[in-house]
Enzyme design. Sequence first.
Site, PDB file in Angstrom:
ATOM      1  N   HIS A  74      11.236  -0.775 -16.489  1.00  0.00           N
ATOM      2  CA  HIS A  74      11.196   0.596 -17.019  1.00  0.00           C
ATOM      3  C   HIS A  74      10.227   0.673 -18.183  1.00  0.00           C
ATOM      4  O   HIS A  74      10.092  -0.282 -18.963  1.00  0.00           O
ATOM      5  CB  HIS A  74      12.592   1.083 -17.414  1.00  0.00           C
ATOM      6  CG  HIS A  74      13.286   0.270 -18.467  1.00  0.00           C
ATOM      7  ND1 HIS A  74      13.069   0.471 -19.805  1.00  0.00           N
ATOM      8  CD2 HIS A  74      14.204  -0.727 -18.387  1.00  0.00           C
ATOM      9  CE1 HIS A  74      13.829  -0.362 -20.506  1.00  0.00           C
ATOM     10  NE2 HIS A  74      14.528  -1.121 -19.663  1.00  0.00           N
ATOM     11  N   ASP A  76      10.345   3.185 -20.501  1.00  0.00           N
ATOM     12  CA  ASP A  76      10.902   3.851 -21.683  1.00  0.00           C
ATOM     13  C   ASP A  76      11.622   2.853 -22.580  1.00  0.00           C
ATOM     14  O   ASP A  76      11.987   1.750 -22.155  1.00  0.00           O
ATOM     15  CB  ASP A  76      11.840   5.007 -21.290  1.00  0.00           C
ATOM     16  CG  ASP A  76      13.027   4.557 -20.436  1.00  0.00           C
ATOM     17  OD1 ASP A  76      12.830   3.725 -19.539  1.00  0.00           O
ATOM     18  OD2 ASP A  76      14.158   5.040 -20.682  1.00  0.00           O
ATOM     19  N   GLU A 138      15.127   4.917 -17.861  1.00  0.00           N
ATOM     20  CA  GLU A 138      16.160   3.923 -17.542  1.00  0.00           C
ATOM     21  C   GLU A 138      17.224   3.916 -18.620  1.00  0.00           C
ATOM     22  O   GLU A 138      18.414   3.792 -18.339  1.00  0.00           O
ATOM     23  CB  GLU A 138      15.522   2.530 -17.429  1.00  0.00           C
ATOM     24  CG  GLU A 138      16.469   1.456 -16.871  1.00  0.00           C
ATOM     25  CD  GLU A 138      17.320   0.757 -17.918  1.00  0.00           C
ATOM     26  OE1 GLU A 138      18.266   0.054 -17.532  1.00  0.00           O
ATOM     27  OE2 GLU A 138      17.072   0.916 -19.135  1.00  0.00           O
TER      28      GLU A 138
END
Length: 389
Positions: A74, A76, A138
């Site tokens: 992910h 983020d 995520e």
Amino acid sequence: MKGPSYSATELLARLVSFDTTSHKSNMALVRFVEDYLAQRGVASQLVVNAEGSKANLFATIGPASVSGVALSGHTDVVPVDGQNWTSDPFVLAERDGRLYGRGTADMKGFLACALAAVPDFQRRQLKVPIHIAFSYDEEIGCLGVRPMISEFGKSLIKPRVVIVGEPTSMSVVDAHKGPVRWHVEIEGRAAHTSMAHLGANAITAAGSLLQELRLLEKELMVAPRNERFDPPYATLQVVRINGGTATNIVPASCSVDFDLRALPGVDTNTIDQRVHTFITRECLPELQHVAPEACINIAIANQVPPFAADANSEAVALALNLAGQNETYAVSYATEAGLFQDAGSPSVVIGPGDIAQAHTADEWIAKDQIEKCSRFLSRLADWAENNSN
Ligand SMILES: [Zn+2]
């Protein structure tokens, strides 16, 4: 191939410099990765959200029509608000063999290793392709990866194996718990506290629910148990409560959030049903006795499936082989692996860095973890070059 090569650390510095806190856009990072891959002749497919503010990125190195091994991560990161950082969290800083910065462990370190390995992947004659599968959102419930998974078998090839590079200190993780988060809204009736018999106290109703949840928590501590996990049972916690307006008003409303961390195999529907039944039979009648209009709404706000690899999982066997290990672990934190697995791609979790540093102030990753992960990916390339089935 074209484009200069970068070390994993150089790429990590670039990735960390993008503030991809979940509530912000990840497009600048995605464009950087897209350009990096394009310079090497690798095309990216983006799965963009409705607002155009965030995207998943999927790319394939090797034969495009063959199902391969996805390197999943992910983009983020969690917020730095309220955390006391020694240096700018979005500027990679090296001190004593450690690389500091938001996302270094969770999990831009893995993304950087995957990207740094691309030129090596390209030099090989890969029989099994390697996919890059980067997601968003995520950290707020594995939300962003879901539309990408929905495209598997449609616009994107479904991976034969998914390696989720969450920080496991490069140990092989084949199981994790799955969080379920409920939100409850209780509406009673306000009254002056001196005329309490005219009111229906929403906080009191919440109190009954809290007792039931405590009971449920204790039951789950006993069974089912799985000693591979720490703690070896499903946990249930009331995590937030809001209610009341003034000290002389019978509170009309109260909301409760609670979080379950389910072991693989725990039937969360049964738990959901039980709480629903308790609310209908116990909490609501008490409120409605005084206030017929009283109501309680309960809904699952977010759910991530637990993950348990199959006993003969190709993903686990491959990861153990590449890591040169023979033992697997179960963890209590959630990842996207359960979603990939449930969608039909055998998954495994292995990545650089320690989960203990994830989400903390002065988050860091040891440089030797980056090196370990890079060697792992180099062995993956060896395997993908020589694998014939
Ligand atoms: Zn993570």
